[in-house]
Design an enzyme around this catalytic site. Structure first.
Site, PDB file in Angstrom:
ATOM      1  N   GLY A  57      10.629  -0.911  -0.572  1.00 45.43           N
ATOM      2  CA  GLY A  57      11.668  -1.479   0.280  1.00 45.43           C
ATOM      3  C   GLY A  57      12.879  -0.578   0.421  1.00 45.43           C
ATOM      4  N   GLY A  60      12.359   7.807   6.700  1.00 49.61           N
ATOM      5  CA  GLY A  60      11.154   8.386   6.087  1.00 49.61           C
ATOM      6  C   GLY A  60      10.011   7.378   6.056  1.00 49.61           C
ATOM      7  CG  HIS A  61      10.298   3.885   3.635  1.00 45.21           C
ATOM      8  ND1 HIS A  61      11.610   3.811   3.253  1.00 45.21           N
ATOM      9  CD2 HIS A  61       9.575   4.023   2.493  1.00 45.21           C
ATOM     10  CE1 HIS A  61      11.697   3.898   1.938  1.00 45.21           C
ATOM     11  NE2 HIS A  61      10.481   4.029   1.447  1.00 45.21           N
ATOM     12  CD  GLN A  69       6.833   2.579  -9.213  1.00 45.63           C
ATOM     13  OE1 GLN A  69       5.865   1.946  -8.780  1.00 45.63           O
ATOM     14  NE2 GLN A  69       7.407   3.553  -8.520  1.00 45.63           N
ATOM     15  CG  ASP A  73       8.181  10.012  -4.285  1.00 40.39           C
ATOM     16  OD1 ASP A  73       9.049  10.260  -5.127  1.00 40.39           O
ATOM     17  OD2 ASP A  73       8.355   9.180  -3.372  1.00 40.39           O
TER      18      ASP A  73
END
Ligand code: PAF
Length: 275
Positions: free
Chosen positions: A27, A32-33, A57, A147
């Site tokens: 969220g 980028g998302h 995580q 990532d």
């Protein structure tokens, strides 16, 4: 866009969704998302996005509690991007009992770089992503290159466990001054935000030097660490690695990537650049 908060509801919708592309997120969506969502649209009939801030995580000193949760604004962005289904479970829907089964990524891949500084992080990522893949059963799943190590760990998980999904990488989206978009950028003060693009500049400097034939990686890494430290950063690592497994390069023609993580004030930023 249909919003599903339970596994049952998502599964029922999945049955008539055709070819599905899954974009897992935590969220606080940014460009980028949304770029990943647009990329996903080219590969599927329906896009399923997920929003779940995955406790597994985060380490005890990480930012789980203060991680930005902006569901309403996220839904508007997803709707505008043409996402058909949002899977947004709460913790009891995702982990009805304490999770006792985990994906244990290969130590060689998770004891280095991010894994060295965030023990258990990739175990938590791999476990939740396997669970999301099992719930959604997508044909393709997209993960950003921002990532980079996560993408490698998840691609290897899918290959080694023969999970029937195609993993697609998404390019990192940057602000005009070079800073990689990240939900954590929101933690930066105005002063820190002005300083933050230095991380990308140092990575670019190393990339350019390597392209020009400088293969003294240790010197390049040390110089960049010193430059960041001189401007108030606390670098965890800056490392030139081979793309295939993120180990130190061995052959002159190994395709390379330069990866970095550094703290600016209270905010830990990561970035990377392919050579
Ligand atoms: O990259 C992220 O946002 C998360 O690590 C992911 C892949 C959604 C798993 O929680």
């Amino acid at each position: 866009m249909q919003i599903h908060t339970t596994i049952e509801s998502l599964r029922a919708a999945r049955a008539s969704a055709g070819r599905v592309a899954l974009v897992p997120t935590m969220g606080n969506l940014h460009e980028g998302h949304i770029t990943l969502m647009r990329q996903a649209a080219a590969h599927a009939d329906s896009i399923v996005a997920s929003i779940f801030v995955n406790r597994l995580q985060f380490g005890p000193r990480d930012d789980f509690d203060r991680y930005p949760r902006t569901l309403k604004a996220d839904c508007e962005r997803l709707e505008a991007a043409g996402v058909a289904h949002l899977f947004a479970p709460d913790e009891t829907a995702m982990y009805p009992q304490p999770q006792h089964y985990f994906v244990e990524p290969a130590p060689a891949q998770v004891s280095i770089l991010e894994g060295e500084f965030r023990p258990g992080h990739f175990r938590g990522v791999a476990t939740v992503v396997l669970k999301l893949l099992n719930i959604v059963q997508p044909d393709v799943a997209l993960f950003g290159k921002k990532d980079y190590q996560q993408l490698m760990v998840l691609s290897n998980m899918v290959r080694q466990l023969a999970i029937p999904v195609e993993v697609l990488p998404g390019e990192t989206v940057r602000a005009p001054d070079g800073l990689a978009l990240s939900s954590r950028n929101g933690y930066l003060s105005a002063e820190e935000r002005a300083e933050a693009p230095r991380l990308h500049r140092e990575l670019s400097r190393i990339r350019d030097a390597v392209r020009l034939g400088d293969h003294d990686f240790l010197k390049l890494e040390t110089e960049a660490i010193a430059e960041l430290a001189a401007h108030g950063w606390h670098p965890d690592y800056i490392a030139v690695r081979r793309r295939s497994d993120l180990q130190p390069p061995v052959h002159a023609d190994d395709p390379l990537v330069v990866l970095a993580a550094a703290k600016l004030g209270q905010t830990r930023l990561i970035d990377n650049i392919e050579v």
